[in-house]
Design a protein around this motif. Structure first.
Motif, mmCIF file in Angstrom:
data_model
loop_
_atom_site.group_PDB
_atom_site.id
_atom_site.type_symbol
_atom_site.label_atom_id
_atom_site.label_comp_id
_atom_site.label_asym_id
_atom_site.label_seq_id
_atom_site.Cartn_x
_atom_site.Cartn_y
_atom_site.Cartn_z
ATOM 1 N N THR A 33 -13.319 10.864 9.798
ATOM 2 C CA THR A 33 -12.781 9.999 10.843
ATOM 3 C C THR A 33 -13.504 8.659 10.795
ATOM 4 O O THR A 33 -14.722 8.604 10.860
ATOM 5 C CB THR A 33 -12.970 10.643 12.230
ATOM 6 O OG1 THR A 33 -12.378 11.934 12.205
ATOM 7 C CG2 THR A 33 -12.320 9.785 13.307
ATOM 8 N N CYS A 34 -12.750 7.577 10.673
ATOM 9 C CA CYS A 34 -13.355 6.245 10.581
ATOM 10 C C CYS A 34 -13.888 5.817 11.951
ATOM 11 O O CYS A 34 -13.131 5.802 12.922
ATOM 12 C CB CYS A 34 -12.323 5.237 10.081
ATOM 13 S SG CYS A 34 -12.928 3.550 10.152
ATOM 14 N N PRO A 35 -15.148 5.467 12.047
ATOM 15 C CA PRO A 35 -15.693 5.026 13.332
ATOM 16 C C PRO A 35 -15.125 3.666 13.750
ATOM 17 O O PRO A 35 -15.218 3.287 14.915
ATOM 18 C CB PRO A 35 -17.203 4.907 13.086
ATOM 19 C CG PRO A 35 -17.451 5.333 11.677
ATOM 20 C CD PRO A 35 -16.136 5.384 10.965
ATOM 21 N N GLY A 36 -14.525 2.972 12.804
ATOM 22 C CA GLY A 36 -13.989 1.651 13.115
ATOM 23 C C GLY A 36 -12.636 1.727 13.788
ATOM 24 O O GLY A 36 -12.371 1.019 14.765
ATOM 25 N N CYS A 37 -11.743 2.581 13.261
ATOM 26 C CA CYS A 37 -10.373 2.598 13.774
ATOM 27 C C CYS A 37 -9.892 3.990 14.155
ATOM 28 O O CYS A 37 -8.725 4.174 14.498
ATOM 29 C CB CYS A 37 -9.425 1.982 12.742
ATOM 30 S SG CYS A 37 -9.319 2.937 11.220
ATOM 31 N N SER A 38 -10.826 4.960 14.065
ATOM 32 C CA SER A 38 -10.527 6.348 14.454
ATOM 33 C C SER A 38 -9.463 7.028 13.596
ATOM 34 O O SER A 38 -9.068 8.149 13.894
ATOM 35 C CB SER A 38 -10.099 6.444 15.935
ATOM 36 O OG SER A 38 -11.146 5.979 16.738
ATOM 37 N N SER A 39 -8.975 6.367 12.568
ATOM 38 C CA SER A 39 -7.992 7.042 11.726
ATOM 39 C C SER A 39 -8.720 7.969 10.764
ATOM 40 O O SER A 39 -9.887 7.781 10.456
ATOM 41 C CB SER A 39 -7.141 6.021 10.978
ATOM 42 O OG SER A 39 -7.940 5.240 10.133
ATOM 43 N N ARG A 40 -8.007 8.989 10.304
ATOM 44 C CA ARG A 40 -8.615 9.932 9.368
ATOM 45 C C ARG A 40 -8.326 9.466 7.939
ATOM 46 O O ARG A 40 -7.203 9.210 7.569
ATOM 47 C CB ARG A 40 -8.100 11.352 9.617
ATOM 48 C CG ARG A 40 -8.598 11.862 10.978
ATOM 49 C CD ARG A 40 -8.419 13.367 11.160
ATOM 50 N NE ARG A 40 -9.190 14.189 10.240
ATOM 51 C CZ ARG A 40 -10.473 14.516 10.424
ATOM 52 N NH1 ARG A 40 -11.141 14.061 11.465
ATOM 53 N NH2 ARG A 40 -11.090 15.281 9.557
ATOM 54 N N VAL A 52 -14.940 2.020 1.829
ATOM 55 C CA VAL A 52 -14.529 1.058 2.859
ATOM 56 C C VAL A 52 -13.198 1.543 3.406
ATOM 57 O O VAL A 52 -12.299 1.879 2.634
ATOM 58 C CB VAL A 52 -14.365 -0.362 2.271
ATOM 59 C CG1 VAL A 52 -13.801 -1.326 3.313
ATOM 60 C CG2 VAL A 52 -15.692 -0.865 1.726
ATOM 61 N N CYS A 53 -13.085 1.617 4.729
ATOM 62 C CA CYS A 53 -11.843 2.084 5.329
ATOM 63 C C CYS A 53 -10.714 1.147 4.935
ATOM 64 O O CYS A 53 -10.793 -0.064 5.157
ATOM 65 C CB CYS A 53 -11.962 2.153 6.854
ATOM 66 S SG CYS A 53 -10.391 2.469 7.671
ATOM 67 N N PRO A 54 -9.633 1.674 4.342
ATOM 68 C CA PRO A 54 -8.546 0.790 3.899
ATOM 69 C C PRO A 54 -7.803 0.159 5.082
ATOM 70 O O PRO A 54 -7.167 -0.882 4.919
ATOM 71 C CB PRO A 54 -7.624 1.721 3.103
ATOM 72 C CG PRO A 54 -7.981 3.108 3.505
ATOM 73 C CD PRO A 54 -9.390 3.085 4.026
ATOM 74 N N LYS A 55 -7.907 0.764 6.264
ATOM 75 C CA LYS A 55 -7.176 0.210 7.405
ATOM 76 C C LYS A 55 -7.951 -0.894 8.114
ATOM 77 O O LYS A 55 -7.431 -1.970 8.367
ATOM 78 C CB LYS A 55 -6.829 1.330 8.403
ATOM 79 C CG LYS A 55 -5.751 2.242 7.847
ATOM 80 C CD LYS A 55 -5.168 3.176 8.871
ATOM 81 C CE LYS A 55 -4.198 4.128 8.180
ATOM 82 N NZ LYS A 55 -4.306 5.507 8.640
ATOM 83 N N CYS A 56 -9.231 -0.599 8.469
ATOM 84 C CA CYS A 56 -9.967 -1.555 9.306
ATOM 85 C C CYS A 56 -11.147 -2.195 8.582
ATOM 86 O O CYS A 56 -11.898 -2.958 9.181
ATOM 87 C CB CYS A 56 -10.449 -0.880 10.581
ATOM 88 S SG CYS A 56 -11.841 0.231 10.315
ATOM 89 N N LYS A 57 -11.307 -1.878 7.309
ATOM 90 C CA LYS A 57 -12.406 -2.450 6.517
ATOM 91 C C LYS A 57 -13.793 -1.991 6.983
ATOM 92 O O LYS A 57 -14.805 -2.619 6.645
ATOM 93 C CB LYS A 57 -12.368 -3.988 6.527
ATOM 94 C CG LYS A 57 -11.089 -4.583 5.966
ATOM 95 C CD LYS A 57 -11.169 -4.722 4.464
ATOM 96 C CE LYS A 57 -9.884 -5.340 3.900
ATOM 97 N NZ LYS A 57 -9.829 -5.208 2.448
ATOM 98 N N HIS A 58 -13.858 -0.946 7.797
ATOM 99 C CA HIS A 58 -15.173 -0.423 8.162
ATOM 100 C C HIS A 58 -15.924 0.000 6.900
ATOM 101 O O HIS A 58 -15.387 0.688 6.047
ATOM 102 C CB HIS A 58 -15.035 0.778 9.103
ATOM 103 C CG HIS A 58 -16.340 1.461 9.383
ATOM 104 N ND1 HIS A 58 -17.221 0.998 10.330
ATOM 105 C CD2 HIS A 58 -16.935 2.539 8.819
ATOM 106 C CE1 HIS A 58 -18.303 1.773 10.345
ATOM 107 N NE2 HIS A 58 -18.144 2.707 9.436
ATOM 108 N N HIS A 59 -17.152 -0.478 6.788
ATOM 109 C CA HIS A 59 -17.958 -0.145 5.614
ATOM 110 C C HIS A 59 -18.824 1.079 5.905
ATOM 111 O O HIS A 59 -19.766 0.999 6.686
ATOM 112 C CB HIS A 59 -18.840 -1.333 5.218
ATOM 113 C CG HIS A 59 -18.093 -2.408 4.478
ATOM 114 N ND1 HIS A 59 -16.945 -3.008 4.972
ATOM 115 C CD2 HIS A 59 -18.322 -2.990 3.264
ATOM 116 C CE1 HIS A 59 -16.509 -3.911 4.096
ATOM 117 N NE2 HIS A 59 -17.330 -3.925 3.059
HETATM 118 ZN ZN LIG Z 1 -11.086 2.309 9.824
#
Ligand SMILES: [Zn+2]
Ligand SMILES: [Zn+2]
Lengths: 287, 318, 318, 287
Positions: A33-40, A52-59
């Motif tokens: 689960t991405c801490p940046g956008c909560s998407s899995r 790096v999260c492809p949706k929100c760029k969370h590193h």
């Molecule tokens: Zn994300």
């Protein structure tokens, strides 16, 4: 091209279990689960995307080994000072166990890896901290390896790149760990006297004793997006002032706005920008 | 229950009061107990001395934080013939948590830098409890460079819980301001003498401790973080601060044993705050000795040794 | 009425439009006026060239302020193979009114510093109309020291109304930040080349003009204060700006005559904004020439000459 | 003691008409309205009080001659570079007339007096600006005299004290006057290289080109209470931002709070504090 290097299942000498570890992690957890956008996000996607999260760029955090693969020319890294490991100087209760666990968890001897490398064909000294090892807190070994890396840079007249991430001082080493701040800062001064380039790359999180010593003393300071960097931890500050902290407080975007860092770079851009910077400093200080 | 204040002196006072009552009573009743009472008094005095020789680390933490202890301001007033306080970082603000200026110590001009804690609530608010913001460190930086310009030795007094953990402090680069001072102190081209007079807390205190000689008062402490913070972070148990204070090796004696401190300055029995005169006399003697030592040294050698000393701190397997 | 914009180009355009209409009409009517029209066109072109050779100082002020002129960002983009922008003063804030970084000019790494004006309202707000706060000057100071560390020559581009006159700017020491840059530039141990590309306004612009060579585009101006400010302060009459612009000797040609400017870079007819390519080519040639000159010079001699040049500015009776 | 020196009607060589002038002024105006507290103060009281309002401590302007008497040891001041006077470099309309009027008004050749002096027995170089001369704006002569004073300090290895007050650059000398900022700043750097002490004393008002050059580059910056010091003038700022300025904005108390100056001293304290500072720098940089 970077991507390929990154997911290439190459034997990586300094972290012998890393591939095995990655395979294990993938087997156990196929999504995160991405801490940046909560998407899995599937772990394969994450790995392909340099974590790096492809949706929100969370590193997401990466290991020192992955970091080295990410920025150094393929196969160029030669680790030095591999033999250093921590001892329980103060007979601090439970320190040995903590060290052992950190070693098991990370397959690392300590929280930093140092060595020779090249980036875009330029010989450099590279040091990378790994937060899986006791939050990459700085004790005697981290301090010593930073100083030795600086000394290698001076001897070989090469630029030095240090990738930081750290929770601060290694409390279990008491004043000895605090003094590593002064020790590493003193070493950076030698680097300045020698006119050598020092680039620090701040990754999430870089706080306490590391932020207030060598990390913030670089000629050029780069940070990954969203990395938390500061002296006091947000929890301590919140507790002291008794109020909520502003959004993005201490994040790299906040630091850029406040004049503390030079550049924010997404993970995939770091190698190219380093190459460019090394090109621009090719002449060293021979003008 | 964790001890929150060191009340041994109160107990001694109570005991002495009782003894006096006994004395008065015996006199009224025509008993002659003067010999016995004298022996008792002596015993109390001896016990008190022994007690202070054997303080627990946590007790020293409490003593070192006593707001009545002499601080930088008191030492400067007592030790300097001439003194001019200087202000400001030339950038953002004056920071009252740092006292800084030029003083004359036995005819020797010195740049003197110290933390400034308050002795009461009003002063505490004014001096931010001795916790500097980045401006304080930048004032230090500025005056260090000035000391270098005038080839003037530097004397520092350390007593602070640490750098201020506030929003503004982080916005204005607390980490950046501290690291710069650490680097400057390590390579400053004049002799630097540091005295820990009370509480030395974390990186925010370390800035003024990077020196050619580090002296510590006998009840002073110096720690990577407060025992409270360490107990809460490492053990998730604030009740174990006493144990933590012990484990962290934070007393002057511990740090002398670890080769971090060069000399311990003996405080009078009961602590520095009970006898300013005696404390200041001891501090003066120690400063005089070490200052003349480091001033007399060859400058290049002194700087090389300062670096070597820092460079060698740390122990590990290899 | 004071001229608030330089609209000569519009007149030329109108004229040319009419000429075209005439041409079209004559063709439709089977007249052959092509010879006469060509002569007229040539005449217009000649007049235009003469006009631009004889601009009034105030007209140059208006031209120099044209937001469409190439600025530091454009020159950097056109002249540098590699370019990395660097940010921040490490103290309080990033200041977008100053663009700063390292660029490679024909293989030579340079520290490049410039003012950044906006080309539209949004950019103007972002860049504060090219008016730096103290942070901008402190960023400059930081990067000058870095240039010195790496023995890297410095190239600057000047185009600013001046330092920002705001409350925060004064609070954070505008005067202090400017004087420090002036002192640093005067003694910086690397070659420094400065190009005034547009408007050079007051002390806030002078910071980046202290150099080994000062070049100016032919329609650029540099003044101690804007003609508006001078007219209003000295003559209490804003309507006399044209006269003031003349009296103050602010054009590249005037300043060349006063030995303050070393070379004038010719702009294309109509001004730099009408032909980026030609302008940049001229600027490139000039930079190349002077840069290789000052880089080749003995360093001590270069610094001595920079000082001597500054030291000798001024005329008086004695 | 200082007071006595100050009102002593001593012949003062560098400003030959000053006593005459003072007598004239006293005859014409026997009281002055204090801008600080609006009370009317007799000119005799003002003179006895070093031109400081006894009620509200408002510091009235004083002439360069009075300033020198105030801070230098009695009779110690020997002026140098007396012969410099301004010329109309740019043929600026009306400049000659302005200079002539300023000369008549102040009995000074230009807006600054420089010379040798001693303070508390310490030999120093002393420069004092006088705002009666065209608001002590800085043109070629002020810039040149500051540089020469600095050079005298370097030659004699003496500390230098500069008392500033200035409205900014001398607009009538255009770019030549602006360049004096760079010229004087460059000179101060030579002073730093020589390791010599420079103390500036900022008096009301010190703005523009002088504040942003030598005035703010001193090792130790002293200001008189209530002195307005800043780069932009308050009128310009108010006009630009379109709002009222905070109380005490740009006053010395405001500057102290904002970290820009070292000490605020009432006029009567300046000489003693200077003596103390010169004592503390006696050894020069011989450690
Ligand atoms: Zn994300
Ligand atoms: Zn008054």
């Amino acid at each position: 091209m970077i991507k390929n290097t990154f997911i290439r299942k190459k034997y990586f000498p300094i972290t012998p279990n890393i591939d095995q570890l990655q395979t294990q992690i993938r087997a156990n957890l196929s999504t995160t689960t991405c801490p940046g956008c909560s998407s899995r996000v599937s772990d394969d996607t994450l790995a392909e995307n340099l974590r790096v999260c492809p949706k929100c760029k969370h590193h997401f955090s990466i290991s020192a080994g992955q970091r080295i693969e990410l920025i150094a020319d393929s196969g160029s890294f030669k680790e030095f000072n591999t033999g250093l490991s921590s001892i329980n100087i103060l007979d601090f209760p439970g320190y040995e166990e903590k060290l052992e666990k950190a070693n098991e968890k990370s397959s690392l001897q300590e929280a930093i890896i140092t060595g020779y490398a090249s980036i875009g064909g330029h010989s450099i000294i590279l040091a990378v901290m790994d937060s899986r090892f006791m939050m990459a807190s700085m004790g005697s070994v981290v301090g010593e390896k930073v100083c030795r890396a600086v000394e290698h840079a001076i001897e070989t007249r090469c630029p030095i790149v240090i990738c930081t991430s750290s929770g601060g001082a290694r409390m279990q080493e008491g004043m000895i760990s605090l003094m590593q701040m002064a020790k590493t800062s003193a070493a950076i001064n030698k680097l300045n006297e020698a006119g050598l380039l020092y680039i620090s790359i701040l990754t999430h999180p870089t706080t306490g004793g590391v932020s207030a010593s060598f990390a913030s003393l670089a000629d050029i300071i780069i940070a990954e997006p969203g990395a938390l960097v500061g002296f006091a931890g947000p929890r301590v500050i919140k507790q002291t002032i008794g109020q909520q902290l502003p959004e993005k407080f201490q994040h790299s975007e906040f630091l850029l706005e406040h004049g503390m860092i030079d550049i924010i770079l997404e993970r995939s851009q770091i190698r190219d920008k380093l190459t460019c910077l090394l090109n621009l400093h090719k002449g060293g200080n021979n003008g | 229950m964790v001890k929150r204040q060191f009340d041994y002196e109160q107990k001694i006072k109570d005991l002495k009061g009782k003894l006096e009552e006994l004395n008065d009573l015996s006199k009224n009743m025509q008993f002659d107990l003067s010999n016995e009472i004298e022996i008792l008094e002596q015993k109390i005095q001896e016990d008190r001395e022994t007690r202070y020789q054997n303080l627990e680390p946590w007790e020293k933490v409490l003593l070192s934080r006593n707001p009545e202890r002499p601080g930088a301001v008191d030492y400067i007033a007592a030790l300097c013939d001439d003194w001019v306080e200087l202000h400001g970082d030339r950038c953002f603000s004056e920071d009252a948590a740092i006292i800084a200026g030029i003083g004359s110590f036995e005819g020797q001009p010195l740049t003197i830098l110290g933390y400034r804690k308050g002795k009461n609530t009003k002063e505490n608010l004014l001096f931010n409890f001795g916790m500097p913001n980045p401006e304080g460190y930048r004032k230090i930086e500025r005056l260090l460079r000035q000391a270098e310009k005038f080839n003037r030795p530097v004397l520092t007094f350390i007593d602070t819980p640490g750098a201020y953990p506030g929003i503004g402090a982080e916005e204005r680069g607390q980490a950046w301001s501290i690291s710069k001072v650490l680097m400057t102190m390590a390579s400053l081209k004049v002799p630097v003498l540091a005295v820990v007079t009370g509480e030395g807390g974390s990186g925010g205190a370390l800035t003024l401790a990077v020196s050619d000689r580090l002296l510590m008062l006998s009840n002073a402490v110096f720690s990577v973080a407060t025992p409270e913070a360490c107990a809460s972070i490492l053990w998730k148990d604030l009740e174990r601060v006493e144990e933590m204070a012990m484990a962290m090796k934070i007393t002057a004696q511990d740090l002398f044993g670890l080769d971090i401190v060069d000399e311990i300055i003996a405080e009078p029995v009961g602590g520095a705050h009970l006898n300013y005169e005696a404390t200041i006399a001891e501090v003066k003697t120690a400063i005089k000795k070490h200052l003349s030592d480091i001033i007399a040294r060859d400058r290049d050698e002194l700087l090389a040794e300062r670096y070597r000393k820092l460079r060698n701190i740390g122990r590990f397997n290899e």
